[in-house]
Design a protein around this motif. Structure first.
Motif, mmCIF file in Angstrom:
data_model
loop_
_atom_site.group_PDB
_atom_site.id
_atom_site.type_symbol
_atom_site.label_atom_id
_atom_site.label_comp_id
_atom_site.label_asym_id
_atom_site.label_seq_id
_atom_site.Cartn_x
_atom_site.Cartn_y
_atom_site.Cartn_z
ATOM 1 N N PRO A 27 4.999 9.443 5.719
ATOM 2 C CA PRO A 27 5.906 8.854 4.759
ATOM 3 C C PRO A 27 5.570 7.542 4.020
ATOM 4 O O PRO A 27 5.900 7.671 3.112
ATOM 5 C CB PRO A 27 7.179 8.593 5.657
ATOM 6 N N ALA A 28 4.666 6.697 4.895
ATOM 7 C CA ALA A 28 4.046 5.461 4.290
ATOM 8 C C ALA A 28 3.294 5.921 3.135
ATOM 9 O O ALA A 28 3.355 5.246 2.017
ATOM 10 C CB ALA A 28 3.777 4.432 5.280
ATOM 11 N N MET A 29 2.332 6.829 3.331
ATOM 12 C CA MET A 29 1.425 7.206 2.331
ATOM 13 C C MET A 29 2.001 8.046 1.237
ATOM 14 O O MET A 29 1.470 7.888 0.231
ATOM 15 C CB MET A 29 0.322 8.005 2.941
ATOM 16 N N ALA A 30 3.167 8.207 1.490
ATOM 17 C CA ALA A 30 3.995 9.124 0.422
ATOM 18 C C ALA A 30 4.719 8.285 -0.347
ATOM 19 O O ALA A 30 5.656 8.720 -1.386
ATOM 20 C CB ALA A 30 4.621 10.336 0.922
ATOM 21 N N GLY A 31 5.014 6.951 0.201
ATOM 22 C CA GLY A 31 5.984 5.885 -0.403
ATOM 23 C C GLY A 31 7.402 6.087 -0.316
ATOM 24 O O GLY A 31 8.150 5.861 -0.984
ATOM 25 N N LEU A 32 7.557 6.921 1.029
ATOM 26 C CA LEU A 32 8.944 7.193 1.314
ATOM 27 C C LEU A 32 9.489 5.974 2.396
ATOM 28 O O LEU A 32 8.911 5.068 2.726
ATOM 29 C CB LEU A 32 8.976 8.316 2.166
ATOM 30 N N GLN A 57 0.945 -1.074 0.031
ATOM 31 C CA GLN A 57 -0.218 -0.004 -0.154
ATOM 32 C C GLN A 57 0.652 1.329 -0.065
ATOM 33 O O GLN A 57 0.256 2.314 -0.072
ATOM 34 C CB GLN A 57 -1.006 -0.103 1.024
ATOM 35 N N LEU A 58 2.133 1.153 0.139
ATOM 36 C CA LEU A 58 3.027 2.407 0.319
ATOM 37 C C LEU A 58 2.816 3.367 -0.846
ATOM 38 O O LEU A 58 2.873 2.727 -2.438
ATOM 39 C CB LEU A 58 4.531 2.023 0.376
ATOM 40 N N GLY A 59 2.572 4.608 -0.572
ATOM 41 C CA GLY A 59 2.352 5.553 -1.878
ATOM 42 C C GLY A 59 1.025 5.356 -2.412
ATOM 43 O O GLY A 59 0.773 6.382 -3.211
ATOM 44 N N GLY A 60 0.151 4.693 -2.047
ATOM 45 C CA GLY A 60 -1.207 4.606 -2.614
ATOM 46 C C GLY A 60 -2.198 5.531 -2.025
ATOM 47 O O GLY A 60 -2.082 5.884 -0.615
ATOM 48 N N HIS A 61 -2.731 6.377 -3.043
ATOM 49 C CA HIS A 61 -3.522 7.409 -2.453
ATOM 50 C C HIS A 61 -4.870 7.006 -1.605
ATOM 51 O O HIS A 61 -5.507 7.608 -0.889
ATOM 52 C CB HIS A 61 -4.070 8.361 -3.592
ATOM 53 N N ALA A 62 -5.156 5.706 -1.974
ATOM 54 C CA ALA A 62 -6.718 5.231 -1.167
ATOM 55 C C ALA A 62 -6.074 5.186 0.441
ATOM 56 O O ALA A 62 -7.007 5.137 0.950
ATOM 57 C CB ALA A 62 -6.792 3.955 -1.858
ATOM 58 N N GLY A 63 -4.993 4.777 0.677
ATOM 59 C CA GLY A 63 -4.520 4.766 2.009
ATOM 60 C C GLY A 63 -4.713 6.328 2.938
ATOM 61 O O GLY A 63 -4.591 6.156 3.928
ATOM 62 N N ARG A 64 -4.907 7.331 2.060
ATOM 63 C CA ARG A 64 -5.025 8.446 2.775
ATOM 64 C C ARG A 64 -6.409 8.922 3.350
ATOM 65 O O ARG A 64 -6.308 10.044 3.870
ATOM 66 C CB ARG A 64 -4.441 9.648 1.575
ATOM 67 N N ALA A 65 -7.091 8.139 2.999
ATOM 68 C CA ALA A 65 -8.546 8.287 3.543
ATOM 69 C C ALA A 65 -8.759 8.528 4.977
ATOM 70 O O ALA A 65 -8.023 7.685 5.566
ATOM 71 C CB ALA A 65 -9.600 7.345 3.174
ATOM 72 N N HIS A 66 -9.345 9.404 5.413
ATOM 73 C CA HIS A 66 -9.643 9.457 6.865
ATOM 74 C C HIS A 66 -10.504 8.339 7.140
ATOM 75 O O HIS A 66 -11.554 8.255 6.908
ATOM 76 C CB HIS A 66 -9.990 10.761 7.586
ATOM 77 N N CYS A 98 11.766 -4.651 18.416
ATOM 78 C CA CYS A 98 11.938 -4.888 17.164
ATOM 79 C C CYS A 98 11.345 -3.973 16.193
ATOM 80 O O CYS A 98 10.382 -3.415 16.311
ATOM 81 C CB CYS A 98 11.363 -6.319 16.687
ATOM 82 N N VAL A 99 12.160 -3.199 15.244
ATOM 83 C CA VAL A 99 11.849 -2.268 14.331
ATOM 84 C C VAL A 99 12.090 -2.880 12.956
ATOM 85 O O VAL A 99 13.484 -3.135 12.611
ATOM 86 C CB VAL A 99 12.472 -0.966 14.426
ATOM 87 N N VAL A 100 11.286 -2.770 12.124
ATOM 88 C CA VAL A 100 11.315 -3.308 10.764
ATOM 89 C C VAL A 100 11.014 -2.045 9.701
ATOM 90 O O VAL A 100 9.770 -1.367 9.754
ATOM 91 C CB VAL A 100 10.422 -4.481 10.310
ATOM 92 N N GLU A 101 11.885 -1.880 8.852
ATOM 93 C CA GLU A 101 11.486 -0.494 8.051
ATOM 94 C C GLU A 101 10.470 -1.223 6.861
ATOM 95 O O GLU A 101 10.738 -2.383 6.411
ATOM 96 C CB GLU A 101 12.784 -0.312 7.217
ATOM 97 N N ILE A 102 9.426 -0.622 6.626
ATOM 98 C CA ILE A 102 8.367 -1.025 5.880
ATOM 99 C C ILE A 102 8.971 -1.140 4.390
ATOM 100 O O ILE A 102 8.604 -2.278 3.702
ATOM 101 C CB ILE A 102 7.129 -0.349 5.965
ATOM 102 N N LYS A 103 9.666 -0.102 3.898
ATOM 103 C CA LYS A 103 9.882 -0.259 2.468
ATOM 104 C C LYS A 103 11.005 -1.373 2.015
ATOM 105 O O LYS A 103 10.771 -2.050 0.907
ATOM 106 C CB LYS A 103 10.434 1.162 1.947
ATOM 107 N N SER A 104 12.051 -1.318 2.854
ATOM 108 C CA SER A 104 13.049 -2.264 2.508
ATOM 109 C C SER A 104 13.109 -3.645 3.378
ATOM 110 O O SER A 104 13.764 -4.546 2.815
ATOM 111 C CB SER A 104 14.484 -1.482 3.192
#
Length: 299
Positions: free
Chosen positions: A85-90, A14-23, A115-121
């Motif tokens: 940042p997730a919604m922007a795909g960063l 879902q990273l960068g997807g505009h659908a995820g920006r809905a409130h 534990c911390v996991v970077e979502i993109k990488s």
């Protein structure tokens, strides 16, 4: 680690997807819940009900969810630390999971595993209290504020107020060093472990506590609520940074160990100064002391 990895797999497409920006409402602490947050929170609840039904959890949007009977452990989870940042795909978006015994009032010092996991990488950081951290840390040796690479957060905070407190640090380091607002406390903190950053500074709760009228300023920007770091933002990453050998305190320079972890209102929120070494940490806290005093005189 399995939970963090599963959450990452759920969110990553879902990273960068505009659908995820809905409130989708508001979380336990009053911040906006976006559609991507709700998806992650619902997955978290289903996953733990299926895989670990006897374990309680506290999350940004659900608050404390405890199974029937007496749970012995609680997971402190931010399914997406860095929603924007997730919604922007960063890159600066992470899953953060800490584990602590579920006693009457668990504190930051009770967190045993982080534990911390970077979502993109998919890059993963993990620590066990008193045992160490993986991957091996690469801490900066820089102790000079003017050459400091560091991060801070402005989301939901009154910018003019924050700038009055950290402005001298920004000015002194903006040419010989670098400053960043990356949008995720856990991402910022783990950059200290990698050596990419020298420090992370979050003075918000100290400002609210020390300077009259600041709570109202924060509420104005936050849409009626105070939005600073809550325990779920930093519970895992603070342990990781400590086990890496860096220094983590609140903005007064006091240990975080006594701070309560099962809550998200202003009384639970955490200021933070994390630095790769003690000399740099002391210099930052001195600058914050001066910055808060400047703000107090202006008000």
């Amino acid at each position: 680690m399995e939970l963090a990895a599963a959450l990452r797999d759920e969110v990553a497409p879902q990273l960068g997807g505009h659908a995820g920006r809905a409130h989708a409402g508001a979380g336990e602490g009053g911040d906006i819940t976006f559609a991507i947050d709700e998806q992650a929170e619902a997955f978290l609840e289903r996953y733990l009900a299926d895989r670990a039904p006897d374990v309680a959890f506290y999350s940004e949007d659900r608050g404390l969810v405890s199974p029937g009977g007496e749970a012995q452990w609680v997971l402190v989870v931010d399914p997406i630390d860095g929603t924007r940042p997730a919604m922007a795909g960063l890159e600066a978006a992470c899953v953060s999971v800490g584990l602590a015994p579920l006693n009457d009032d668990p504190r930051m010092g009770d967190v045993e595993i982080g534990c911390v996991v970077e979502i993109k990488s998919g890059r993963t950081f993990a620590a066990e209290r008193g045992v160490g951290v993986e991957p091996p840390p690469s801490l900066s040796a820089n102790a000079d504020v003017s050459r400091m690479f560091w991060a801070y957060g402005l989301r939901g905070r009154p910018v003019r107020v924050i700038a009055e407190v950290i402005g001298e640090l920004i000015d002194r380091s903006s040419v010989g060093g670098a400053t960043f607002d990356l949008g995720s406390a856990s991402y910022d903190l783990t950059r200290i472990v990698t050596g990419q950053l020298d420090a992370y500074v979050e003075p918000g709760p100290r400002i609210v506590e020390d300077v009259p009228g600041m709570r109202e300023e924060f509420e104005h920007v936050g849409g009626g609520v105070v939005l600073n770091n809550s325990p779920y933002d930093v519970a895992a990453a603070a342990l990781i940074v400590e086990e890496a050998g860096a220094v983590v305190t609140d903005a007064y320079g006091e240990p975080l160990a006594g701070k309560r972890i099962l809550g998200s209102g202003p009384e639970y929120q955490l200021s933070c100064v994390a630095a790769a070494n003690r000399e740099l940490h002391h210099a930052i806290v001195r600058e914050l002391d001066a910055g808060v005093e400047r703000l107090r005189r202006l008000r």
